[in-house]
Enzyme design. Structure first.
Site, PDB file in Angstrom:
ATOM      1  N   GLY A 163      42.051  26.337  44.378  1.00 23.23           N
ATOM      2  CA  GLY A 163      41.334  27.611  44.374  1.00 23.23           C
ATOM      3  C   GLY A 163      40.016  27.659  45.124  1.00 23.23           C
ATOM      4  O   GLY A 163      39.634  28.704  45.635  1.00 23.23           O
TER       5      GLY A 163
ATOM      6  N   GLU B 233      33.584  25.063  42.365  1.00 24.33           N
ATOM      7  CA  GLU B 233      34.766  25.548  41.642  1.00 24.33           C
ATOM      8  C   GLU B 233      34.905  27.052  41.864  1.00 24.33           C
ATOM      9  O   GLU B 233      33.901  27.769  41.984  1.00 24.33           O
ATOM     10  CB  GLU B 233      34.596  25.189  40.148  1.00 24.33           C
ATOM     11  CG  GLU B 233      35.628  25.733  39.193  1.00 24.33           C
ATOM     12  CD  GLU B 233      37.050  25.192  39.385  1.00 24.33           C
ATOM     13  OE1 GLU B 233      37.566  25.317  40.517  1.00 24.33           O
ATOM     14  OE2 GLU B 233      37.649  24.706  38.424  1.00 24.33           O
ATOM     15  N   ASP B 234      36.133  27.527  41.897  1.00 23.70           N
ATOM     16  CA  ASP B 234      36.348  28.955  42.126  1.00 23.70           C
ATOM     17  C   ASP B 234      35.974  29.803  40.914  1.00 23.70           C
ATOM     18  O   ASP B 234      35.270  30.786  41.020  1.00 23.70           O
ATOM     19  CB  ASP B 234      37.806  29.221  42.557  1.00 23.70           C
ATOM     20  CG  ASP B 234      38.842  28.652  41.589  1.00 23.70           C
ATOM     21  OD1 ASP B 234      38.458  27.963  40.612  1.00 23.70           O
ATOM     22  OD2 ASP B 234      40.046  28.880  41.805  1.00 23.70           O
TER      23      ASP B 234
ATOM     24  N   ASP C 277      36.763  29.787  33.211  1.00 27.45           N
ATOM     25  CA  ASP C 277      37.335  30.670  32.205  1.00 27.45           C
ATOM     26  C   ASP C 277      37.019  30.053  30.834  1.00 27.45           C
ATOM     27  O   ASP C 277      35.911  30.217  30.333  1.00 27.45           O
ATOM     28  CB  ASP C 277      38.837  30.757  32.516  1.00 27.45           C
ATOM     29  CG  ASP C 277      39.592  31.728  31.662  1.00 27.45           C
ATOM     30  OD1 ASP C 277      38.975  32.648  31.131  1.00 27.45           O
ATOM     31  OD2 ASP C 277      40.822  31.572  31.527  1.00 27.45           O
TER      32      ASP C 277
ATOM     33  N   LYS D 179      33.775  33.765  33.956  1.00 28.13           N
ATOM     34  CA  LYS D 179      34.301  34.674  32.923  1.00 28.13           C
ATOM     35  C   LYS D 179      33.730  34.206  31.594  1.00 28.13           C
ATOM     36  O   LYS D 179      34.426  33.604  30.781  1.00 28.13           O
ATOM     37  CB  LYS D 179      35.819  34.554  32.858  1.00 28.13           C
ATOM     38  CG  LYS D 179      36.569  35.291  33.909  1.00 28.13           C
ATOM     39  CD  LYS D 179      37.984  35.556  33.415  1.00 28.13           C
ATOM     40  CE  LYS D 179      38.998  34.926  34.300  1.00 28.13           C
ATOM     41  NZ  LYS D 179      40.384  35.146  33.885  1.00 28.13           N
TER      42      LYS D 179
ATOM     43  N   PHE E 257      42.041  39.090  34.696  1.00 33.07           N
ATOM     44  CA  PHE E 257      42.600  38.077  35.583  1.00 33.07           C
ATOM     45  C   PHE E 257      42.426  38.554  37.019  1.00 33.07           C
ATOM     46  O   PHE E 257      42.795  39.669  37.365  1.00 33.07           O
ATOM     47  CB  PHE E 257      44.078  37.834  35.268  1.00 33.07           C
ATOM     48  CG  PHE E 257      44.573  36.549  35.866  1.00 33.07           C
ATOM     49  CD1 PHE E 257      44.408  35.347  35.190  1.00 33.07           C
ATOM     50  CD2 PHE E 257      45.166  36.521  37.124  1.00 33.07           C
ATOM     51  CE1 PHE E 257      44.825  34.147  35.753  1.00 33.07           C
ATOM     52  CE2 PHE E 257      45.593  35.335  37.694  1.00 33.07           C
ATOM     53  CZ  PHE E 257      45.423  34.141  37.003  1.00 33.07           C
ATOM     54  N   VAL E 258      41.828  37.704  37.842  1.00 26.66           N
ATOM     55  CA  VAL E 258      41.502  38.110  39.211  1.00 26.66           C
ATOM     56  C   VAL E 258      42.211  37.223  40.233  1.00 26.66           C
ATOM     57  O   VAL E 258      42.525  36.064  39.956  1.00 26.66           O
ATOM     58  CB  VAL E 258      39.976  38.099  39.462  1.00 26.66           C
ATOM     59  CG1 VAL E 258      39.296  39.252  38.744  1.00 26.66           C
ATOM     60  CG2 VAL E 258      39.345  36.765  39.049  1.00 26.66           C
TER      61      VAL E 258
ATOM     62  N   ASP F  40      44.560  32.519  42.832  1.00 24.75           N
ATOM     63  CA  ASP F  40      45.976  32.891  42.945  1.00 24.75           C
ATOM     64  C   ASP F  40      46.567  33.354  41.627  1.00 24.75           C
ATOM     65  O   ASP F  40      46.011  33.134  40.557  1.00 24.75           O
ATOM     66  CB  ASP F  40      46.797  31.689  43.420  1.00 24.75           C
ATOM     67  CG  ASP F  40      47.021  30.681  42.299  1.00 24.75           C
ATOM     68  OD1 ASP F  40      46.029  30.249  41.675  1.00 24.75           O
ATOM     69  OD2 ASP F  40      48.185  30.356  42.010  1.00 24.75           O
TER      70      ASP F  40
ATOM     71  N   ARG G  10      45.996  34.206  47.446  1.00 30.36           N
ATOM     72  CA  ARG G  10      44.788  33.451  47.809  1.00 30.36           C
ATOM     73  C   ARG G  10      44.179  33.992  49.105  1.00 30.36           C
ATOM     74  O   ARG G  10      42.994  33.824  49.361  1.00 30.36           O
ATOM     75  CB  ARG G  10      45.132  31.971  48.046  1.00 30.36           C
ATOM     76  CG  ARG G  10      45.579  31.226  46.820  1.00 30.36           C
ATOM     77  CD  ARG G  10      45.612  29.734  47.109  1.00 30.36           C
ATOM     78  NE  ARG G  10      46.438  28.999  46.158  1.00 30.36           N
ATOM     79  CZ  ARG G  10      46.026  28.562  44.977  1.00 30.36           C
ATOM     80  NH1 ARG G  10      44.796  28.817  44.579  1.00 30.36           N
ATOM     81  NH2 ARG G  10      46.837  27.893  44.196  1.00 30.36           N
TER      82      ARG G  10
END
Ligand code: IMP
Length: 186
Positions: free
Chosen positions: A44, A100-101, A104, A132, A153-154, A160, A166
């Protein structure tokens, strides 16, 4: 395929570029003393990493680590983090910046921080593009955060769903995944 599709744009291409440059300047200010090693979390973070390093005008090196916590096509972390591919070099004594992308529950990053800290680097900092925070299950110190978003959820800009989306140049909500809410600033 589930029929879920990218819908409302939460973070535009222009907003991403502006924020990535702000993060780059902050990282350069804090890490200039000793060339840091930026560790991108695959898959990600690869797009974010590519833009971020070009916004950090100091000496640095890069490496990647592959972790898996979601099964393909899932929207919930399995809670079981696996190391899929390791770093290519030792980090002992180095200044490390995890890139990091999205965070959560925080389980993936908590695992990664513990794992990298056990290799005796000088310091481990963390930069995440999207936080998040509502969903957090473990306490985590994040040094740099791009955007805080609600519990939706994105996809896009490296993120992805089942391996798809992506390549979108913006971050969008996965349609039907949750009730739309506002994104808060940095
Ligand atoms: P955590 O362990 O629950 O914090 O999950 C972190 C990982 O889950 C991230 O590195 C992503 O791969 C994935 N993830 C969490 N939320 C999303 C999302 O909204 N879109 C895409 N991937 C997500």
């Amino acid at each position: 395929m589930s029929g879920l599709r990218p819908g409302r744009i939460l973070v535009s291409e222009a907003e991403l570029q502006t924020r990535v440059h702000e993060l780059g300047r902050a990282i350069a200010r804090d890490c200039a003393a000793e060339a840091p090693i930026l560790v991108g979390v695959l898959q990600g973070a690869f797009l974010f990493m590519a833009d971020l390093i070009r916004a950090i005008p100091i000496d640095l090196t890069t490496d990647f680590i592959g972790l898996s916590s979601y099964g393909s096509g899932r929207q919930q972390s399995s809670g079981q983090v696996r190391l899929v591919s390791d770093l290519s070099m030792p980090i002992e004594g180095r200044q490390v910046l995890i890139v990091e992308d999205i965070v959560d529950t925080g389980l993936t990053l908590a695992y990664l921080k513990r794992n990298l800290e056990s290799r005796r680097p000088e310091r481990v900092r963390v930069c995440v593009l999207v936080d998040k925070i509502e969903r957090r299950q473990v306490e985590l110190d994040l040094d740099y955060v791009g955007f805080t978003i609600p519990n939706v959820f994105v996809v896009g800009y490296g993120l992805d769903y089942g391996g798809l989306y992506r390549n979108l140049p913006y971050i969008a909500e996965l349609e039907g995944a949750s009730v739309p809410r506002r994104v808060s600033g940095p």
